[in-house]
Motif scaffolding. Structure first.
Motif, PDB file in Angstrom:
ATOM      1  N   VAL A  15     -20.933  -1.395 -10.753  1.00 40.59           N
ATOM      2  CA  VAL A  15     -20.786  -2.068 -12.048  1.00 40.59           C
ATOM      3  C   VAL A  15     -19.349  -1.911 -12.535  1.00 40.59           C
ATOM      4  CG1 VAL A  15     -21.488  -1.965 -14.477  1.00 40.59           C
ATOM      5  CG2 VAL A  15     -23.215  -1.873 -12.675  1.00 40.59           C
ATOM      6  N   PHE A  16     -18.820  -0.724 -12.368  1.00 43.29           N
ATOM      7  CA  PHE A  16     -17.442  -0.470 -12.765  1.00 43.29           C
ATOM      8  C   PHE A  16     -16.479  -1.357 -11.977  1.00 43.29           C
ATOM      9  CE2 PHE A  16     -13.509   1.957 -12.047  1.00 43.29           C
ATOM     10  CZ  PHE A  16     -13.051   2.006 -13.350  1.00 43.29           C
ATOM     11  N   ASP A  17     -16.673  -1.438 -10.672  1.00 43.63           N
ATOM     12  CA  ASP A  17     -15.810  -2.283  -9.835  1.00 43.63           C
ATOM     13  C   ASP A  17     -15.928  -3.755 -10.240  1.00 43.63           C
ATOM     14  OD1 ASP A  17     -14.883  -0.101  -8.444  1.00 43.63           O
ATOM     15  OD2 ASP A  17     -16.289  -0.354  -6.757  1.00 43.63           O
ATOM     16  N   LEU A  18     -17.144  -4.184 -10.570  1.00 45.32           N
ATOM     17  CA  LEU A  18     -17.348  -5.568 -10.994  1.00 45.32           C
ATOM     18  C   LEU A  18     -16.594  -5.837 -12.294  1.00 45.32           C
ATOM     19  CD1 LEU A  18     -18.781  -8.310 -10.665  1.00 45.32           C
ATOM     20  CD2 LEU A  18     -20.710  -7.328 -11.923  1.00 45.32           C
ATOM     21  N   ARG A  19     -16.692  -4.941 -13.241  1.00 48.78           N
ATOM     22  CA  ARG A  19     -15.971  -5.121 -14.508  1.00 48.78           C
ATOM     23  C   ARG A  19     -14.469  -5.113 -14.280  1.00 48.78           C
ATOM     24  NH1 ARG A  19     -19.458  -1.498 -18.797  1.00 48.78           N
ATOM     25  NH2 ARG A  19     -21.266  -2.882 -18.814  1.00 48.78           N
ATOM     26  N   ARG A  20     -14.028  -4.237 -13.389  1.00 49.17           N
ATOM     27  CA  ARG A  20     -12.596  -4.179 -13.080  1.00 49.17           C
ATOM     28  C   ARG A  20     -12.126  -5.513 -12.501  1.00 49.17           C
ATOM     29  NH1 ARG A  20     -10.395   0.493  -9.299  1.00 49.17           N
ATOM     30  NH2 ARG A  20     -10.260   1.625 -11.238  1.00 49.17           N
ATOM     31  N   ALA A  21     -12.932  -6.066 -11.614  1.00 54.19           N
ATOM     32  CA  ALA A  21     -12.556  -7.352 -11.006  1.00 54.19           C
ATOM     33  C   ALA A  21     -12.524  -8.453 -12.060  1.00 54.19           C
ATOM     34  CB  ALA A  21     -13.534  -7.700  -9.896  1.00 54.19           C
ATOM     35  N   ARG A  22     -13.509  -8.442 -12.952  1.00 53.92           N
ATOM     36  CA  ARG A  22     -13.537  -9.458 -14.009  1.00 53.92           C
ATOM     37  C   ARG A  22     -12.323  -9.308 -14.936  1.00 53.92           C
ATOM     38  NH1 ARG A  22     -19.908  -9.227 -15.749  1.00 53.92           N
ATOM     39  NH2 ARG A  22     -20.704 -10.347 -13.923  1.00 53.92           N
ATOM     40  N   GLN A  23     -11.980  -8.076 -15.236  1.00 52.22           N
ATOM     41  CA  GLN A  23     -10.856  -7.835 -16.124  1.00 52.22           C
ATOM     42  C   GLN A  23      -9.536  -8.209 -15.458  1.00 52.22           C
ATOM     43  OE1 GLN A  23     -11.123  -7.207 -19.275  1.00 52.22           O
ATOM     44  NE2 GLN A  23     -13.356  -7.075 -19.089  1.00 52.22           N
ATOM     45  N   ALA A  24      -9.449  -7.934 -14.172  1.00 53.00           N
ATOM     46  CA  ALA A  24      -8.222  -8.296 -13.455  1.00 53.00           C
ATOM     47  C   ALA A  24      -8.021  -9.804 -13.496  1.00 53.00           C
ATOM     48  CB  ALA A  24      -8.293  -7.792 -12.018  1.00 53.00           C
ATOM     49  N   ALA A  25      -9.113 -10.536 -13.449  1.00 54.21           N
ATOM     50  CA  ALA A  25      -9.008 -11.993 -13.516  1.00 54.21           C
ATOM     51  C   ALA A  25      -8.572 -12.433 -14.909  1.00 54.21           C
ATOM     52  CB  ALA A  25     -10.347 -12.630 -13.157  1.00 54.21           C
ATOM     53  N   GLY A  26      -8.962 -11.695 -15.942  1.00 54.84           N
ATOM     54  CA  GLY A  26      -8.621 -12.075 -17.314  1.00 54.84           C
ATOM     55  C   GLY A  26      -7.313 -11.480 -17.802  1.00 54.84           C
ATOM     56  N   ASP A  27      -6.840 -10.409 -17.178  1.00 58.08           N
ATOM     57  CA  ASP A  27      -5.587  -9.750 -17.558  1.00 58.08           C
ATOM     58  C   ASP A  27      -5.462  -9.536 -19.061  1.00 58.08           C
ATOM     59  OD1 ASP A  27      -3.435 -11.150 -15.017  1.00 58.08           O
ATOM     60  OD2 ASP A  27      -4.648  -9.338 -15.017  1.00 58.08           O
ATOM     61  N   GLU A  35     -11.595  -0.394 -19.034  1.00 59.40           N
ATOM     62  CA  GLU A  35     -11.748   0.000 -17.632  1.00 59.40           C
ATOM     63  C   GLU A  35     -11.427   1.490 -17.448  1.00 59.40           C
ATOM     64  OE1 GLU A  35      -9.393  -0.785 -13.488  1.00 59.40           O
ATOM     65  OE2 GLU A  35      -9.552  -2.447 -14.887  1.00 59.40           O
ATOM     66  N   GLU A  36     -10.338   1.925 -18.049  1.00 54.19           N
ATOM     67  CA  GLU A  36      -9.948   3.329 -17.950  1.00 54.19           C
ATOM     68  C   GLU A  36     -10.998   4.225 -18.609  1.00 54.19           C
ATOM     69  OE1 GLU A  36      -7.588   6.619 -16.919  1.00 54.19           O
ATOM     70  OE2 GLU A  36      -7.631   4.562 -16.200  1.00 54.19           O
ATOM     71  N   TYR A  37     -11.521   3.777 -19.748  1.00 52.40           N
ATOM     72  CA  TYR A  37     -12.559   4.531 -20.440  1.00 52.40           C
ATOM     73  C   TYR A  37     -13.804   4.662 -19.570  1.00 52.40           C
ATOM     74  CZ  TYR A  37     -16.009   5.692 -24.008  1.00 52.40           C
ATOM     75  OH  TYR A  37     -17.009   6.294 -24.720  1.00 52.40           O
ATOM     76  N   MET A  38     -14.199   3.605 -18.931  1.00 58.15           N
ATOM     77  CA  MET A  38     -15.374   3.635 -18.050  1.00 58.15           C
ATOM     78  C   MET A  38     -15.134   4.553 -16.857  1.00 58.15           C
ATOM     79  SD  MET A  38     -16.595  -0.366 -18.074  1.00 58.15           S
ATOM     80  CE  MET A  38     -17.545  -0.120 -16.611  1.00 58.15           C
ATOM     81  N   ARG A  39     -13.939   4.476 -16.295  1.00 59.32           N
ATOM     82  CA  ARG A  39     -13.613   5.321 -15.147  1.00 59.32           C
ATOM     83  C   ARG A  39     -13.669   6.792 -15.547  1.00 59.32           C
ATOM     84  NH1 ARG A  39      -9.674   8.128 -13.188  1.00 59.32           N
ATOM     85  NH2 ARG A  39      -8.174   7.618 -14.807  1.00 59.32           N
ATOM     86  N   LEU A  40     -13.128   7.115 -16.690  1.00 57.58           N
ATOM     87  CA  LEU A  40     -13.147   8.493 -17.167  1.00 57.58           C
ATOM     88  C   LEU A  40     -14.576   8.963 -17.466  1.00 57.58           C
ATOM     89  CD1 LEU A  40      -9.990   8.505 -19.470  1.00 57.58           C
ATOM     90  CD2 LEU A  40     -10.254   9.584 -17.229  1.00 57.58           C
ATOM     91  N   ASN A  41     -15.400   8.061 -18.010  1.00 56.85           N
ATOM     92  CA  ASN A  41     -16.794   8.426 -18.270  1.00 56.85           C
ATOM     93  C   ASN A  41     -17.531   8.731 -16.966  1.00 56.85           C
ATOM     94  OD1 ASN A  41     -16.940   8.461 -21.043  1.00 56.85           O
ATOM     95  ND2 ASN A  41     -17.411   6.274 -21.211  1.00 56.85           N
ATOM     96  N   LEU A  42     -17.302   7.920 -15.962  1.00 57.73           N
ATOM     97  CA  LEU A  42     -17.943   8.170 -14.664  1.00 57.73           C
ATOM     98  C   LEU A  42     -17.473   9.500 -14.074  1.00 57.73           C
ATOM     99  CD1 LEU A  42     -17.886   4.654 -12.949  1.00 57.73           C
ATOM    100  CD2 LEU A  42     -19.882   5.932 -13.731  1.00 57.73           C
ATOM    101  N   GLN A  43     -16.185   9.731 -14.170  1.00 61.02           N
ATOM    102  CA  GLN A  43     -15.635  10.988 -13.648  1.00 61.02           C
ATOM    103  C   GLN A  43     -16.210  12.180 -14.423  1.00 61.02           C
ATOM    104  OE1 GLN A  43     -11.369  11.188 -13.806  1.00 61.02           O
ATOM    105  NE2 GLN A  43     -11.290  13.065 -12.605  1.00 61.02           N
ATOM    106  N   LEU A  44     -16.311  12.035 -15.729  1.00 66.18           N
ATOM    107  CA  LEU A  44     -16.889  13.092 -16.555  1.00 66.18           C
ATOM    108  C   LEU A  44     -18.343  13.354 -16.162  1.00 66.18           C
ATOM    109  CD1 LEU A  44     -16.713  15.029 -18.964  1.00 66.18           C
ATOM    110  CD2 LEU A  44     -17.396  13.110 -20.427  1.00 66.18           C
ATOM    111  N   ARG A  45     -19.112  12.301 -15.954  1.00 60.99           N
ATOM    112  CA  ARG A  45     -20.509  12.459 -15.552  1.00 60.99           C
ATOM    113  C   ARG A  45     -20.615  13.193 -14.219  1.00 60.99           C
ATOM    114  NH1 ARG A  45     -23.758   7.238 -14.631  1.00 60.99           N
ATOM    115  NH2 ARG A  45     -22.813   6.743 -16.616  1.00 60.99           N
ATOM    116  N   ARG A  46     -19.773  12.828 -13.272  1.00 60.91           N
ATOM    117  CA  ARG A  46     -19.787  13.502 -11.964  1.00 60.91           C
ATOM    118  C   ARG A  46     -19.445  14.982 -12.102  1.00 60.91           C
ATOM    119  NH1 ARG A  46     -16.005   9.803  -9.436  1.00 60.91           N
ATOM    120  NH2 ARG A  46     -17.102   7.874  -9.748  1.00 60.91           N
ATOM    121  N   LEU A  47     -18.440  15.272 -12.906  1.00 60.97           N
ATOM    122  CA  LEU A  47     -18.040  16.668 -13.106  1.00 60.97           C
ATOM    123  C   LEU A  47     -19.142  17.472 -13.811  1.00 60.97           C
ATOM    124  CD1 LEU A  47     -14.294  16.220 -14.106  1.00 60.97           C
ATOM    125  CD2 LEU A  47     -15.204  17.117 -11.955  1.00 60.97           C
TER     126      LEU A  47
END
Length: 142
Positions: A15-27, A35-47
């Motif tokens: 889901v994160f990769d999909l959002r990243r791809a969509r955002q890259a298309a929209g710039d 995107e950064e917030y989502m990435r950090l949340n995922l990393q936090l959850r893993r930790l």
């Protein structure tokens, strides 16, 4: 349930990769922050999951250590009991041998020497028991 957790992580990453791809298309700057917030949340959850796993492992290791220490204590006590019983049995054997020696059928040795030998053996056995108990006490203190 580790497989289920792994699949949930994979879905979140997709889901994160999909959002990243969509955002890259929209710039957009907002999209990059999200995107950064989502990435950090995922990393936090893993930790956090790793931390929980480490805590569970630590608790299980502590329980196993406590069980092992308890078993060691029991075995030490049993060993001391066996040594004490062995000492008593050796003394009893010696008493019986001396009683057999003192009988009129075998008049070879003087009874005074036999009694002295018995007394010496008893003293040595009692000293061994005392030393064994002192070792157990010192081990418990240490």
């Amino acid at each position: 349930h580790p497989e289920l957790e792994e699949k949930a992580r994979s879905i979140s990453e997709l889901v994160f990769d999909l959002r990243r791809a969509r955002q890259a298309a929209g710039d957009g700057d907002w999209a990059q922050r999200e995107e950064e917030y989502m990435r950090l949340n995922l990393q936090l959850r893993r930790l956090e999951e790793e931390l929980q796993s480490s805590r569970r492992n630590e608790q299980q290791s502590g329980e196993r250590l406590l069980d092992a220490e308890h078993q060691i204590l029991e075995l030490r006590f049993e060993r001391e009991q066996v040594q004490h019983r062995s000492s008593r049995l050796e003394t009893r054997i010696l008493e019986l041998e001396l009683a057999g020696d003192a009988s009129p059928r075998r008049p070879e040795g003087p009874p005074a020497a036999a009694a002295a030998k018995l007394q010496t053996r008893k003293e040595r056995n009692l000293e061994n028991v005392i030393e064994g108990l002192e070792r157990v006490i010192n081990q418990q203190k240490g």
